[in-house]
Write a protein that holds these residues in place. Sequence first.
Motif, PDB file in Angstrom:
ATOM      1  N   GLU A 117     -84.138  -5.088  21.229  1.00  0.00           N
ATOM      2  CA  GLU A 117     -84.241  -6.014  22.311  1.00  0.00           C
ATOM      3  C   GLU A 117     -85.014  -7.118  21.670  1.00  0.00           C
ATOM      4  O   GLU A 117     -84.815  -8.376  22.159  1.00  0.00           O
ATOM      5  N   SER A 143     -73.058  -3.373  22.573  1.00  0.00           N
ATOM      6  CA  SER A 143     -74.299  -3.394  23.454  1.00  0.00           C
ATOM      7  C   SER A 143     -74.958  -4.591  23.219  1.00  0.00           C
ATOM      8  O   SER A 143     -75.795  -5.311  24.292  1.00  0.00           O
ATOM      9  N   TYR A 144     -75.394  -4.748  22.188  1.00  0.00           N
ATOM     10  CA  TYR A 144     -76.370  -5.906  21.632  1.00  0.00           C
ATOM     11  C   TYR A 144     -75.537  -7.237  21.984  1.00  0.00           C
ATOM     12  O   TYR A 144     -76.198  -8.159  22.616  1.00  0.00           O
ATOM     13  N   SER A 158     -75.824  -7.774  25.590  1.00  0.00           N
ATOM     14  CA  SER A 158     -76.980  -8.264  26.061  1.00  0.00           C
ATOM     15  C   SER A 158     -77.498  -9.659  25.780  1.00  0.00           C
ATOM     16  O   SER A 158     -78.136 -10.362  26.587  1.00  0.00           O
TER      17      SER A 158
END
Length: 121
Positions: A6, A114-115, A118
């Motif tokens: 993150e 997924s990154y 995000s």
Amino acid sequence: MIRFSEEHVWVRVEGDIGVVGITAHAQDTLGDIVFVELPAVGRTLAAGAVAGVVESVKAAADVYNPVSGSVTEVNEALREDPALANSAPLDAGWFYKLRLSNPAELEALMDEDSYASSLMT
């Protein structure tokens, strides 16, 4: 296999070694990178620990280690030419390598899809 945190750091796993750097998004946000502080070889880093610093013409930011391990190598070319983090963030602009001490921590990181998702939220 490559995973993302993150904090916009990636780790590419090569056997029991993780190669670590900042993401294209991070370098784009920071702008022209002018200095990097890399961890010392032999240093043991916990997941989430500050491993170094990256400074740009806009700001300075900590680089957070994505997985636990011991630093085995740093990218001396990056120290000499910090702009490599801008021009090749997922390749020649890597920051350091570490011997993974807890590979299971990789499961808590994001895969590429997924990154990318995000970044859109």
